[in-house]
Design an enzyme around this catalytic site. Structure first.
Site, PDB file in Angstrom:
ATOM      1  N   TYR A 108       0.847  -1.198   0.000  1.00  0.00           N
ATOM      2  CA  TYR A 108       0.000   0.000   0.000  1.00  0.00           C
ATOM      3  C   TYR A 108       0.879   1.242   0.000  1.00  0.00           C
ATOM      4  CZ  TYR A 108      -4.284  -2.557   1.105  1.00  0.00           C
ATOM      5  OH  TYR A 108      -5.371  -3.385   1.052  1.00  0.00           O
ATOM      6  N   TYR A 147      -0.466  -9.837   0.163  1.00  0.00           N
ATOM      7  CA  TYR A 147       0.520  -9.260   1.082  1.00  0.00           C
ATOM      8  C   TYR A 147       0.468  -9.953   2.441  1.00  0.00           C
ATOM      9  CZ  TYR A 147      -3.425  -6.268   2.688  1.00  0.00           C
ATOM     10  OH  TYR A 147      -4.624  -5.799   3.149  1.00  0.00           O
ATOM     11  N   ARG A 157      -2.798 -12.094   3.100  1.00  0.00           N
ATOM     12  CA  ARG A 157      -4.124 -11.743   2.587  1.00  0.00           C
ATOM     13  C   ARG A 157      -4.222 -12.126   1.111  1.00  0.00           C
ATOM     14  NH1 ARG A 157      -7.720  -8.399   3.860  1.00  0.00           N
ATOM     15  NH2 ARG A 157      -8.918 -10.181   3.217  1.00  0.00           N
ATOM     16  N   HIS A 160      -7.008  -8.483  -3.050  1.00  0.00           N
ATOM     17  CA  HIS A 160      -8.348  -7.913  -2.834  1.00  0.00           C
ATOM     18  C   HIS A 160      -8.353  -6.429  -3.119  1.00  0.00           C
ATOM     19  CE1 HIS A 160      -6.187  -7.388   0.970  1.00  0.00           C
ATOM     20  NE2 HIS A 160      -6.874  -6.270   1.103  1.00  0.00           N
ATOM     21  N   HIS A 162     -10.499  -3.058  -1.738  1.00  0.00           N
ATOM     22  CA  HIS A 162     -11.452  -2.535  -0.749  1.00  0.00           C
ATOM     23  C   HIS A 162     -12.457  -1.616  -1.457  1.00  0.00           C
ATOM     24  CE1 HIS A 162      -9.078  -3.696   2.882  1.00  0.00           C
ATOM     25  NE2 HIS A 162      -8.068  -3.596   2.039  1.00  0.00           N
TER      26      HIS A 162
HETATM   27 FE   LIG Z   1      -6.187  -4.631   2.222  1.00  0.00          FE
END
Ligand SMILES: [Fe+2]
Length: 237
Positions: A108, A147, A157, A160, A162
């Protein structure tokens, strides 16, 4: 403003189709889950109306996350599209959808994310779009990478995106995550698995779509979203 006296406009959520507030395998819920029963607030006009966002709030390239910088981001370019519907399958037009995601390396662009994966100077990972008259939205982005996270040893995870939607009122608010079909990490993800009902859980998995796939440009994924009702898209808790 007078309280509405007719039956509530929105149906209650069906058991098992939404994650519980407390799901111990998803560690963050242990601290943030309410410890007392929720107070049921009667639906009045203030819950059934607003806030609404106008189309003027969204810029012409806000839906294209690959077009926000001088160069193209690295990764697999994808188109994510679908229809936003109410509990009766009717289109929800002119509603704002906001998305945020990791880059192709699973990182991110946020100071809290410092794990060992590269940032992409050409990808910030956030965008927004309005649905059209048929409730259809469309984003152009890159496929996010998986990640690691610190929920449990060797936790990863699944890829995905969000999403956040207000729909037509506070009572149709939805914050959730969209996944990708065939992701081998899905069976191991406590956020995905916190939704008890398997059919509801798979409402969060997008479908690969040839009709959306654009030759030489991008793979297409379809993700329909239902706000409220029996087939409501599950929340992220
Ligand atoms: Fe996330």
């Amino acid at each position: 403003m007078a309280e509405l006296t007719e039956e509530p406009r929105f149906r209650p959520v069906q058991p098992g189709t939404q994650p519980p507030h407390l799901y111990p395998d998803y560690k963050s819920t242990v601290k943030r889950a309410p410890t007392k029963p929720l107070v049921v607030i009667p639906q009045t006009l203030s819950e059934l109306t607003g806030p609404v966002f106008g189309r003027e709030a969204v810029g012409p390239s806000d839906h294209d996350l690959t077009a926000h910088h001088a160069g193209e981001p690295l990764g697999e370019r994808i188109i994510v599209t679908g229809r936003v519907m109410d509990e009766d399958g009717r289109a929800v037009p002119e509603t704002l959808i906001e998305i945020w995601q990791a880059n192709a390396a699973g990182r991110y662009a946020h100071k809290i994310d410092q794990h060992d994966a590269p940032l992409d100077p050409n990808f910030a990972g956030c965008g927004r779009a309005m649905t059209d008259e048929q409730g259809v939205y469309r984003f152009v982005t890159i496929k996010p990478g998986a990640y690691p996270w610190k929920n449990h040893p060797n936790a990863w995870r699944p890829a995905h995106i969000h999403l956040s939607l207000f729909g037509q009122a506070f009572l149709t608010r939805l914050v959730t995550q969209m996944y990708f079909p065939g992701d081998p990490l899905l069976p191991f993800d406590p956020i995905f698995n916190s939704i008890p009902d398997e059919r509801a859980r798979y409402h969060l998995v997008s479908k690969f779509d040839w009709d959306t796939t654009t030759p030489m440009t991008a793979l297409g994924f379809r993700f329909d979203i239902v706000l409220r009702g029996r087939d409501q898209t599950p929340w992220e808790k």
